[in-house]
Design an enzyme around this catalytic site. Structure first.
Site, PDB file in Angstrom:
ATOM      1  N   GLU A 194      -4.715  15.208  -0.240  1.00 38.03           N
ATOM      2  CA  GLU A 194      -3.477  14.696  -0.822  1.00 38.03           C
ATOM      3  C   GLU A 194      -3.398  14.926  -2.324  1.00 38.03           C
ATOM      4  OE1 GLU A 194      -3.517  10.474   0.210  1.00 38.03           O
ATOM      5  OE2 GLU A 194      -4.847  10.920   1.869  1.00 38.03           O
ATOM      6  N   ASP A 201     -13.018   8.492   2.098  1.00 41.69           N
ATOM      7  CA  ASP A 201     -11.814   8.022   1.404  1.00 41.69           C
ATOM      8  C   ASP A 201     -12.086   8.131  -0.105  1.00 41.69           C
ATOM      9  OD1 ASP A 201      -9.491   6.837   0.600  1.00 41.69           O
ATOM     10  OD2 ASP A 201      -9.724   5.013   1.795  1.00 41.69           O
ATOM     11  N   GLN A 247       0.840  -1.200   0.000  1.00 45.53           N
ATOM     12  CA  GLN A 247       0.000   0.000   0.000  1.00 45.53           C
ATOM     13  C   GLN A 247       0.880   1.256   0.000  1.00 45.53           C
ATOM     14  OE1 GLN A 247      -3.681   0.719   0.888  1.00 45.53           O
ATOM     15  NE2 GLN A 247      -3.523   1.910   2.753  1.00 45.53           N
ATOM     16  N   ARG A 249       8.025   5.748   1.089  1.00 45.48           N
ATOM     17  CA  ARG A 249       7.772   6.274   2.432  1.00 45.48           C
ATOM     18  C   ARG A 249       8.428   5.455   3.539  1.00 45.48           C
ATOM     19  NH1 ARG A 249       1.580   4.956   4.367  1.00 45.48           N
ATOM     20  NH2 ARG A 249       1.477   2.780   3.741  1.00 45.48           N
ATOM     21  N   HIS A 264       0.841  12.676   0.694  1.00 47.66           N
ATOM     22  CA  HIS A 264      -0.222  12.241   1.616  1.00 47.66           C
ATOM     23  C   HIS A 264      -0.286  13.197   2.816  1.00 47.66           C
ATOM     24  CE1 HIS A 264      -2.666   9.661   4.056  1.00 47.66           C
ATOM     25  NE2 HIS A 264      -2.507   8.600   3.297  1.00 47.66           N
TER      26      HIS A 264
END
Ligand SMILES: O=P(O)(O)OC[C@H]1O[C@@H](O)[C@H](O)[C@@H](O)[C@@H]1O
EC number: 5.1.3.15
Length: 332
Positions: A290, A231, A103, A108, A186
């Site tokens: 985002e 979302d 994901q 990151r 994000h």
């Protein structure tokens, strides 16, 4: 005279290591209590920002009064391989579950290094506090995503306290192959109370609803307010989005370039409880908006470079008892 080496070399050196030289005198490399290294950018008055080499991740952005503007969970885990919960994780080469990778991709939760000699980037000469980071794939990364790339990230604090992130991604494949990726900044904003927040700029936009198997819908004409889990991936969103925090009388203006979409996420109570690195009630004090490229992946041929930019500013809302003029915020 020897030029300063890359940060990776410095962090790997035996301790105590000499202080790392950064190109900006307003940037300093420090070790956080977790043992992870971060860069502190100092702007005018009390403005500052912090960026971890782990994830190339901004975790703090403070205004003139030293008030924190980004959300960082009190339960954030500062230990690989977990990504840090809050601030501005960079999702690359995959946003969400739009592909076969983990994901939000792997950028990151990799260690970035300081790039002391980046290719020139047109900049506002008034910007004094900045840092350039770089991420290149390791042998392990190439096994899961078999493409060679250079990802350069500049984080800068402007004279009026604006925070900008500029990403430059280059395809360095030597076998002639193009690659495609999805991407997001994000961004976790700190808000007073999610029920007092509205987002302007996304009205009437089409979106993919991640809570409904990515089905496509069209948003109604009103500003977006929050009463439950959200979302959504707004498609072809405008280049400016405003997040209006009535209680704080603060408006965040998000300006994006090269990033057509915008994801809006709040986990609400049930999902908050299910997340190990997020406080049960913290959904009330955060909102993710985002800037992203999700619906249409970006494709680069060898030698090609893509640029995607995010500029955040926080301005006092003129909202008192009447209506805030959204046009002023979005155009001004
Ligand atoms: O827990 P993660 O991997 O950081 O993701 C958090 C959220 O990130 C958002 O961007 C996604 O749209 C959500 O679906 C996801 O739940």
């Amino acid at each position: 005279m020897a030029s300063p080496g890359p940060a990776g070399a410095a962090s790997a050196a035996a301790s105590p290591s000499p202080p790392m030289q950064l190109p900006s005198p307003f940037a300093e490399l420090v070790k956080a209590p977790s043992g992870l290294e971060k860069i502190v950018l100092r702007g005018a008055r009390n403005c500052c920002a912090e960026i971890y080499l782990y994830g190339g991740q901004v975790t703090s952005w403070k205004n003139d009064n030293g008030e924190e503007l980004l959300f960082l969970s009190s339960k954030a885990i500062f230990k690989p391989p977990k990504a840090i919960r809050g601030g501005i994780p960079v999702c690359f080469p995959q946003f969400g579950t739009h592909g076969n990778l983990e994901q939000h991709g792997f950028a990151r939760n990799r260690f970035w290094t300081i790039d002391n000699n980046p290719p020139p980037l047109p900049v506002n000469p008034a910007i004094k506090a900045f840092v350039d980071l770089i991420l290149k794939p390791s042998e392990e990364d190439l096994k899961i995503w078999p493409h060679s790339f250079e990802f350069r990230l500049r984080v800068a604090l402007g004279p009026s306290g604006d925070l900008s992130l500029t990403s430059r991604i280059r395809n360095t494949n030597t076998d002639g192959r193009p690659f495609s990726y999805t991407f997001a900044y994000h961004t976790y904003f700190s808000v007073s109370d999610i029920s007092e927040v509205r987002v302007e700029g996304l009205e009437t936009m089409d979106y993919l609803d991640n809570l409904k198997a990515k089905e496509r819908f069209t948003e109604q004409g009103d500003a977006i307010v929050f009463e439950s889990e959200v979302d959504k991936v707004y498609l072809a969103a405008p280049s400016k989005i405003a997040i209006i925090d009535h209680e704080k009388k603060r408006t965040f203006v998000v300006t994006k370039e090269g990033l057509p979409d915008a994801v809006v996420w709040n986990p609400w109570d049930k999902k908050a409880k299910a997340m190990q690195d997020f406080g049960d009630a913290e959904y009330k004090s955060m909102l993710c908006v985002e800037p992203a490229a999700v619906e249409r992946p970006i494709t680069l041929k060898p030698g090609e470079e893509w640029k995607g930019r995010l500029v955040l500013s926080a301005v006092p809302s003129s909202y008192c008892s009447g209506q805030l003029d959204p046009l002023k915020v979005l155009q001004g």
